[in-house]
Design a protein around this motif. Structure first.
Motif, PDB file in Angstrom:
ATOM      1  N   UNK A  61       0.816  -1.222   0.000  1.00 17.39           N
ATOM      2  CA  UNK A  61       0.000   0.000   0.000  1.00 17.39           C
ATOM      3  C   UNK A  61       0.847   1.270   0.000  1.00 17.39           C
ATOM      4  N   UNK A  62       2.173   1.120  -0.103  1.00 21.26           N
ATOM      5  CA  UNK A  62       3.084   2.265  -0.089  1.00 21.26           C
ATOM      6  C   UNK A  62       3.182   2.852  -1.499  1.00 21.26           C
ATOM      7  N   UNK A  63       2.693   4.074  -1.674  1.00 21.31           N
ATOM      8  CA  UNK A  63       2.673   4.700  -2.997  1.00 21.31           C
ATOM      9  C   UNK A  63       4.085   4.983  -3.507  1.00 21.31           C
ATOM     10  N   UNK A  64       4.988   5.309  -2.595  1.00 23.15           N
ATOM     11  CA  UNK A  64       6.371   5.558  -3.014  1.00 23.15           C
ATOM     12  C   UNK A  64       7.013   4.271  -3.528  1.00 23.15           C
ATOM     13  N   UNK A  65       6.720   3.156  -2.873  1.00 25.34           N
ATOM     14  CA  UNK A  65       7.249   1.869  -3.332  1.00 25.34           C
ATOM     15  C   UNK A  65       6.658   1.511  -4.692  1.00 25.34           C
ATOM     16  N   UNK A  69       8.817   0.785  -8.069  1.00 25.19           N
ATOM     17  CA  UNK A  69       8.687  -0.394  -8.932  1.00 25.19           C
ATOM     18  C   UNK A  69       8.468   0.031 -10.387  1.00 25.19           C
ATOM     19  N   UNK A  70       7.562   0.980 -10.600  1.00 26.63           N
ATOM     20  CA  UNK A  70       7.273   1.442 -11.966  1.00 26.63           C
ATOM     21  C   UNK A  70       8.488   2.129 -12.583  1.00 26.63           C
ATOM     22  N   UNK A 245      13.083   7.696  -8.264  1.00 24.25           N
ATOM     23  CA  UNK A 245      13.472   6.741  -7.235  1.00 24.25           C
ATOM     24  C   UNK A 245      13.319   5.317  -7.770  1.00 24.25           C
ATOM     25  N   UNK A 246      14.349   4.513  -7.603  1.00 25.60           N
ATOM     26  CA  UNK A 246      14.312   3.107  -8.012  1.00 25.60           C
ATOM     27  C   UNK A 246      14.084   2.233  -6.784  1.00 25.60           C
ATOM     28  N   UNK A 247      13.892   0.940  -6.999  1.00 26.14           N
ATOM     29  CA  UNK A 247      13.678   0.038  -5.867  1.00 26.14           C
ATOM     30  C   UNK A 247      14.903   0.006  -4.967  1.00 26.14           C
ATOM     31  N   UNK A 248      16.089  -0.026  -5.568  1.00 28.56           N
ATOM     32  CA  UNK A 248      17.320  -0.051  -4.773  1.00 28.56           C
ATOM     33  C   UNK A 248      17.478   1.240  -3.973  1.00 28.56           C
ATOM     34  N   UNK A 249      17.156   2.374  -4.578  1.00 26.08           N
ATOM     35  CA  UNK A 249      17.260   3.651  -3.873  1.00 26.08           C
ATOM     36  C   UNK A 249      16.213   3.741  -2.771  1.00 26.08           C
ATOM     37  N   UNK A 250      15.017   3.231  -3.029  1.00 30.33           N
ATOM     38  CA  UNK A 250      13.967   3.199  -2.007  1.00 30.33           C
ATOM     39  C   UNK A 250      14.432   2.402  -0.787  1.00 30.33           C
ATOM     40  N   UNK A 266      12.404  -5.961   3.921  1.00 28.70           N
ATOM     41  CA  UNK A 266      11.265  -6.509   3.177  1.00 28.70           C
ATOM     42  C   UNK A 266      11.320  -6.052   1.721  1.00 28.70           C
ATOM     43  N   UNK A 267      11.640  -4.771   1.516  1.00 28.21           N
ATOM     44  CA  UNK A 267      11.770  -4.267   0.151  1.00 28.21           C
ATOM     45  C   UNK A 267      12.903  -4.933  -0.599  1.00 28.21           C
ATOM     46  N   UNK A 268      14.018  -5.165   0.090  1.00 31.27           N
ATOM     47  CA  UNK A 268      15.168  -5.800  -0.560  1.00 31.27           C
ATOM     48  C   UNK A 268      14.862  -7.245  -0.936  1.00 31.27           C
TER      49      UNK A 268
END
Length: 292
Positions: A61-65, A69-70, A245-250, A266-268
């Motif tokens: 539900x995290x909009x930044x995440x 991803x996109x 922002x990329x997934x790695x940067x997030x 969890x993101x990693x």
């Protein structure tokens, strides 16, 4: 029996490094992803609580995440084909040339790959400067309006892709050059005797014989771009409006800037799953090899 142990002795150092620096960290990250670990927990493990799948459900539900991803998909879809096509094209051109100047160009194209990213970011930061940058100055000579290279989300992503492609061409070019020089000249001689044109030689002989190199470069480049980090971290810090922002940067921001280690873990792990899935799909889609 002693002879049977020799293979294990030789692979032991590599296996030990793999366990210490890959398998153990992945396992620790997986465990941490089910906790609320932060700076307090890092200082005192008694402050760490098991929270189950809360981090994963919150990520959904995290909009930044979602943006991360996109953005990562955007980087991969545009950047990976560009790197492969450009590096292969340059390798083909350099391979056809026989004079010493082509040897110099090999070094020129490889230099960005070994240049410090900080130095590259400083130079490209001046190039992308909206008011005084070289790119906008050249466009002004053609009466084109100034382009906000790093100030508009979509243009900023494209600007970072251009930088990353320029930096990433060198290594892949060397791989393709090595593969090209390994192709027996007898194939080309036979094709010329049969009257084959250059484009026929390229698509009927060269490209098929580069299938191993192309597959290797595709897989490694895809994995690298899924972990796209240095360029947005240094050039835009994920801005504007989280547009780069990329997934790695997030993951980095959550873990090292906000000290939400469990959430970042969890993101990693989600990124790790993405990489594994994409790599397996690559292997699955690979066609059966033809013998030449």
């Amino acid at each position: 029996m002693a002879r049977d142990r020799h293979p294990y002795i030789f692979i032991a150092p590599a296996l030990l490094i793999l366990i210490l620096f890959s398998l153990i960290p992945i396992t620790i990250a997986f465990v941490i992803s089910f906790t609320d670990m932060d700076l307090k927990g890092l200082a005192n493990w008694s402050n760490i609580s098991f929270i189950g799948l809360s981090n994963y459900t919150e990520l959904l539900s995290d909009k930044v995440f979602h943006k991360a991803v996109l953005n990562t998909i955007f980087y991969v879809v545009i950047g990976v084909p560009l790197v492969i096509v450009c590096s292969l094209g340059i390798a083909l051109l350099l391979n056809y040339g026989k004079s010493k100047i082509y040897t110099v160009f090999r070094g020129v194209y490889f230099m960005p790959a070994i240049t410090n990213i900080i130095a590259i970011a400083v130079v490209w930061g001046f190039l992308y400067n909206t008011e005084y940058g070289l790119f906008n100055y050249l466009l002004s000579l053609m009466s084109v309006d100034k382009i906000p290279w790093l100030e508009e989300p979509t243009i900023a992503k494209l600007s970072l892709i251009l930088l990353a492609v320029w930096k990433g061409i060198g290594i892949n070019m060397i791989i393709f050059l090595a593969a090209l020089q390994g192709i027996p000249n007898s194939y080309y001689e036979a094709a010329r005797i049969d009257g084959a044109k250059r484009w026929q030689i390229l698509f009927k002989i060269t490209i098929p014989l580069l299938r191993y190199a192309i597959f290797f470069v595709t897989v490694t480049t895809l994995i690298g771009w899924l972990q796209f980090f240095e360029e947005p971290f240094i050039m835009t810090q994920g801005g504007p409006l989280d547009g780069t922002v990329s997934m790695a940067l997030f993951i980095y921001q959550r873990g090292f800037q906000f000290s939400e280690f469990g959430y970042a873990a969890a993101g990693s792990f989600i990124l790790f799953i993405f990489i594994i899935v994409v790599t397996l799909v690559q292997f699955k889609m690979r066609k059966a090899d033809d013998e030449y």
